[in-house]
Scaffold this motif. Structure first.
Motif, PDB file in Angstrom:
ATOM      1  N   ARG A 179       0.807  -0.711   0.229  1.00 15.52           N
ATOM      2  CA  ARG A 179      -0.136  -0.170   0.343  1.00 15.52           C
ATOM      3  C   ARG A 179       0.912   1.173  -0.310  1.00 15.52           C
ATOM      4  O   ARG A 179       0.769   2.027  -0.950  1.00 15.52           O
ATOM      5  CB  ARG A 179      -0.956   0.045   0.826  1.00 15.52           C
ATOM      6  N   THR A 197       0.885   4.602  -2.906  1.00 14.80           N
ATOM      7  CA  THR A 197      -0.722   5.868  -2.411  1.00 14.80           C
ATOM      8  C   THR A 197       0.028   6.458  -1.983  1.00 14.80           C
ATOM      9  O   THR A 197       1.496   6.663  -1.715  1.00 14.80           O
ATOM     10  CB  THR A 197      -1.008   5.049  -1.184  1.00 14.80           C
ATOM     11  N   THR A 241      -6.322  -3.393   3.383  1.00 19.31           N
ATOM     12  CA  THR A 241      -5.438  -2.086   2.919  1.00 19.31           C
ATOM     13  C   THR A 241      -6.556  -0.919   2.591  1.00 19.31           C
ATOM     14  O   THR A 241      -6.653   0.356   2.562  1.00 19.31           O
ATOM     15  CB  THR A 241      -4.704  -2.432   1.694  1.00 19.31           C
ATOM     16  N   VAL A 269      -5.961   0.530  -3.050  1.00 19.12           N
ATOM     17  CA  VAL A 269      -4.956   0.970  -3.385  1.00 19.12           C
ATOM     18  C   VAL A 269      -5.020   0.713  -4.940  1.00 19.12           C
ATOM     19  O   VAL A 269      -4.948   0.410  -5.786  1.00 19.12           O
ATOM     20  CB  VAL A 269      -3.861  -0.529  -2.990  1.00 19.12           C
ATOM     21  N   GLU A 312      -7.122  -3.788  -3.675  1.00 24.97           N
ATOM     22  CA  GLU A 312      -7.746  -4.288  -1.905  1.00 24.97           C
ATOM     23  C   GLU A 312      -6.866  -5.477  -1.642  1.00 24.97           C
ATOM     24  O   GLU A 312      -7.131  -6.349  -2.356  1.00 24.97           O
ATOM     25  CB  GLU A 312      -8.955  -4.065  -1.142  1.00 24.97           C
TER      26      GLU A 312
END
Length: 310
Positions: free
Chosen positions: A31, A35, A55, A58, A66
């Motif tokens: 993640r 991100t 998470t 993402v 996810e």
């Protein structure tokens, strides 16, 4: 005491907890790599959901991914916005094996299997691909831990409703493996000295760029037992001497934090209320001793279906 606050002694599942901590780091680093940066590293964290830790979505190229650590069915589950899914079971294995299987899962989803390859905030870190020691996995202990986290998440989220200022989500920092919620005074803080083991100083300094009152929950490791903590940065004068409740709470001079053993909450007649008392009184100690503008920042605790009165 109710089933929502299970017994989670640290000793019997210490090695499983260590393994789960490192697995969460691997998932969290995916993640983190995908991100955009959010203040105080909030973009990197995991969250409690109905089955474990997620998470959330993402961004990964044109799609969203996810990842869920399912701590009830004991699996890592990946889902993609194009409809693809993949999974593998959580079981005894090495960190290197988990890392390999997680990379395979990401590739099966069409996701980007590139992220930082070593753990943070752990003693004597070993790169994930080189950590080939077999790790145990105790599914019953893991599920009890998840149930406890769900209870903690519930109380922490209620606590955050009584603050009008900037307040973090309730989230799992996978570096230190703690659920946390943080309130901010709104004022800049002195430059943090850094020096947190296994954490770059620029990350630490950005995290503590503004004054905070932070509370959280460790399964063990911080004080070698499951416990809640509360601290301030910067700590106001006489913070360590502030009277706090419940009676089982104490100030740990080594950590510089107030500590409340999880068992003191679990064994009380009102576990949610006992934890809320600790959260509220340690926050008040920070805010009052630190001169926070509580008239502007505080409000009544939120109630279902009732707008906050103005």
């Amino acid at each position: 005491m109710t089933a929502s606050w299970p017994d989670i002694p640290y000793g019997p599942w210490r090695e499983t907890c260590s393994a789960l901590h490192l697995y969460s780091q691997i998932v969290g680093k995916y993640r983190l790599a995908r991100t955009p940066w959010v203040n105080h590293s909030w973009h990197a964290t995991l969250y409690v959901n109905a089955r474990g830790f997620t998470t959330s979505l993402v961004p990964d190229g044109p799609r969203g991914v996810e990842i869920v650590l399912d701590l009830l069915d004991h699996a890592v589950i990946g889902s993609c916005t194009d409809g693809r899914t993949a999974r593998f079971d959580l079981a005894p294995m090495s960190v290197a094996a988990f890392h390999r299987r997680f990379g395979d899962l990401l590739r099966e989803l069409g996701a980007t299997a590139e992220f930082h390859g070593s753990p943070n905030e752990v003693p004597d870190p070993i790169p994930f691909v080189k950590d080939k020691a077999e790790r145990p996995y105790d599914p019953e202990a893991v599920t009890r831990f998840f149930v406890a986290c769900a209870a903690v998440d519930r109380v922490f989220n209620r606590f955050r409703t009584s603050f009008l200022g900037k307040v973090s989500p309730v989230h799992l920092f996978w570096g230190s493996f703690d659920l946390a919620v943080t309130r901010f005074s709104g004022r800049p803080a002195p430059l943090h000295p850094g020096g947190v083991p296994g954490l770059p100083d620029d990350v630490t300094r950005e995290a503590y760029s503004h004054e905070v009152s932070s509370a959280g929950f460790w399964p063990g490791g911080g004080v070698d037992l499951p416990a809640f903590y509360s601290y301030a940065y910067p700590a106001p004068p006489s913070f360590a001497d502030a009277p706090v409740e419940p009676e089982a709470a104490y100030f740990d001079t080594t950590l510089g934090e107030f500590i409340l053993p999880y068992d003191a909450v679990r064994r009380s007649s009102d576990a949610d209320g006992t934890l809320m008392t600790f959260l509220e009184c340690t926050y008040r100690a920070v805010a009052d001793l630190g001169g926070w503008d509580r008239r502007r920042l505080d409000c009544a605790t939120g109630i279902q279906r009732q707008p906050r009165p103005l």
